[in-house]
Design a protein around this motif. Structure first.
Motif, PDB file in Angstrom:
ATOM      1  N   UNK A  51       1.099  -0.754  -0.543  1.00  0.00           N
ATOM      2  CA  UNK A  51       0.438  -0.344  -0.129  1.00  0.00           C
ATOM      3  C   UNK A  51       0.830   1.313  -0.206  1.00  0.00           C
ATOM      4  N   UNK A  52       1.767   2.112  -1.251  1.00  0.00           N
ATOM      5  CA  UNK A  52       2.679   2.596  -1.023  1.00  0.00           C
ATOM      6  C   UNK A  52       1.811   4.070  -0.895  1.00  0.00           C
ATOM      7  N   UNK A  53       1.034   5.101  -1.160  1.00  0.00           N
ATOM      8  CA  UNK A  53       0.334   5.599  -0.165  1.00  0.00           C
ATOM      9  C   UNK A  53      -0.565   6.123   0.708  1.00  0.00           C
ATOM     10  N   UNK A  54      -0.813   4.892   1.010  1.00  0.00           N
ATOM     11  CA  UNK A  54      -1.832   4.336   2.079  1.00  0.00           C
ATOM     12  C   UNK A  54      -3.647   4.160   2.003  1.00  0.00           C
ATOM     13  N   UNK A  55      -3.554   4.837   0.159  1.00  0.00           N
ATOM     14  CA  UNK A  55      -4.357   4.717  -0.437  1.00  0.00           C
ATOM     15  C   UNK A  55      -4.663   4.095  -1.607  1.00  0.00           C
ATOM     16  N   UNK A  56      -3.483   3.776  -2.214  1.00  0.00           N
ATOM     17  CA  UNK A  56      -3.236   2.743  -3.288  1.00  0.00           C
ATOM     18  C   UNK A  56      -2.280   2.050  -3.050  1.00  0.00           C
ATOM     19  N   UNK A  57      -2.683   0.305  -3.781  1.00  0.00           N
ATOM     20  CA  UNK A  57      -2.250  -0.774  -3.508  1.00  0.00           C
ATOM     21  C   UNK A  57      -1.470  -0.892  -4.623  1.00  0.00           C
ATOM     22  N   UNK A  58       0.360  -0.757  -4.923  1.00  0.00           N
ATOM     23  CA  UNK A  58       0.894  -1.823  -5.805  1.00  0.00           C
ATOM     24  C   UNK A  58       0.918  -3.157  -5.845  1.00  0.00           C
ATOM     25  N   UNK A  59       0.188  -4.304  -6.836  1.00  0.00           N
ATOM     26  CA  UNK A  59       0.620  -5.611  -6.709  1.00  0.00           C
ATOM     27  C   UNK A  59       1.035  -6.529  -7.605  1.00  0.00           C
ATOM     28  N   UNK A  60       1.843  -7.198  -7.955  1.00  0.00           N
ATOM     29  CA  UNK A  60       2.372  -8.313  -8.235  1.00  0.00           C
ATOM     30  C   UNK A  60       2.988  -9.379  -8.258  1.00  0.00           C
ATOM     31  N   UNK A  61       3.902  -9.965  -8.416  1.00  0.00           N
ATOM     32  CA  UNK A  61       5.198 -10.838  -8.397  1.00  0.00           C
ATOM     33  C   UNK A  61       5.914 -11.466  -8.714  1.00  0.00           C
ATOM     34  N   UNK A  62       6.786 -11.625  -7.456  1.00  0.00           N
ATOM     35  CA  UNK A  62       8.234 -11.529  -7.656  1.00  0.00           C
ATOM     36  C   UNK A  62       8.586 -12.622  -9.061  1.00  0.00           C
ATOM     37  N   UNK A  63       9.356 -12.463  -9.827  1.00  0.00           N
ATOM     38  CA  UNK A  63       9.985 -13.619 -10.736  1.00  0.00           C
ATOM     39  C   UNK A  63      10.913 -13.865 -10.067  1.00  0.00           C
ATOM     40  N   UNK A  64      12.128 -12.742  -9.820  1.00  0.00           N
ATOM     41  CA  UNK A  64      13.646 -12.786 -10.291  1.00  0.00           C
ATOM     42  C   UNK A  64      14.034 -12.713  -8.658  1.00  0.00           C
ATOM     43  N   UNK A  65      14.960 -13.398  -7.951  1.00  0.00           N
ATOM     44  CA  UNK A  65      15.144 -13.404  -6.266  1.00  0.00           C
ATOM     45  C   UNK A  65      16.921 -13.394  -6.339  1.00  0.00           C
ATOM     46  N   UNK A  66      17.665 -12.773  -6.655  1.00  0.00           N
ATOM     47  CA  UNK A  66      18.777 -13.168  -6.347  1.00  0.00           C
ATOM     48  C   UNK A  66      19.398 -12.779  -5.577  1.00  0.00           C
ATOM     49  N   UNK A  67      19.000 -13.058  -4.551  1.00  0.00           N
ATOM     50  CA  UNK A  67      19.800 -11.969  -2.756  1.00  0.00           C
ATOM     51  C   UNK A  67      21.171 -11.403  -3.161  1.00  0.00           C
ATOM     52  N   UNK A  68      20.772 -10.353  -2.547  1.00  0.00           N
ATOM     53  CA  UNK A  68      21.578  -9.476  -2.699  1.00  0.00           C
ATOM     54  C   UNK A  68      22.408  -8.563  -4.065  1.00  0.00           C
ATOM     55  N   UNK A  69      21.535  -9.264  -4.957  1.00  0.00           N
ATOM     56  CA  UNK A  69      22.184  -8.514  -6.063  1.00  0.00           C
ATOM     57  C   UNK A  69      21.183  -8.063  -7.184  1.00  0.00           C
ATOM     58  N   UNK A  70      20.065  -8.975  -6.765  1.00  0.00           N
ATOM     59  CA  UNK A  70      19.176  -8.639  -8.100  1.00  0.00           C
ATOM     60  C   UNK A  70      17.656  -9.088  -8.382  1.00  0.00           C
TER      61      UNK A  70
END
Length: 149
Positions: A51-70
């Motif tokens: 909930x970015x602004x308290x009034x608007x939700x950003x939603x999606x799904x993680x695609x790639x997670x390379x810890x501490x790099x990407x």
């Protein structure tokens, strides 16, 4: 994809990549610089919900997670016809530097120049707040709080 429909930002963050990565993926730490509530499951297919602004939700799904790099995740706004949930892609690379981290962010899949301009403004604002939080300071109240568009 036209190059003018891509938002690119580079920000120097005065903290090591591991600390920056935590600020981007830990639901409690992200709230230090953006949003009022967050559910994050940083693994491929995991939920990205802020909930970015308290009034608007950003939603999606993680695609790639390379810890501490990407990181990459789909992105959009609940209730938006222009940028619905999951309709665009955010990619973030963290590059270690002697005095911190270079954060390179690319946001693609936005439908038009107006949306690109709005998202460019938002990313500039929030990445600045992330850098302040990473330096151990309080970025203060978010002037974007309450925005719905």
């Amino acid at each position: 994809m036209p190059d003018d429909l891509i938002v690119r930002r580079e920000t120097h963050v005065p903290a090591p990549p591991a600390a920056v990565f935590a600020l981007l993926t830990d639901p409690e730490q992200i709230l230090r610089w953006m949003g009022t509530e967050a559910q994050l499951d940083p693994q491929p297919g995991g939920l990205y919900l802020v909930n970015v602004t308290g009034a608007r939700f950003a939603r999606g799904a993680f695609r790639e997670v390379v810890p501490v790099h990407r990181l990459s995740y789909s992105f959009g706004w609940d209730g938006s016809e222009a940028v619905p949930p999951g309709s665009s892609l955010v990619e973030i690379d963290l590059i270690e530097q002697p005095d911190g981290t270079l954060l390179k962010m690319t946001h693609t899949g936005l439908p038009n120049a107006e949306q690109c301009a709005g998202h460019a403004e938002g990313w500039g604002h929030y990445l600045g707040r992330l850098a302040v939080a990473a330096a151990g300071r309080d970025p203060g109240p978010d002037p974007f709080y309450g925005r719905t568009g």
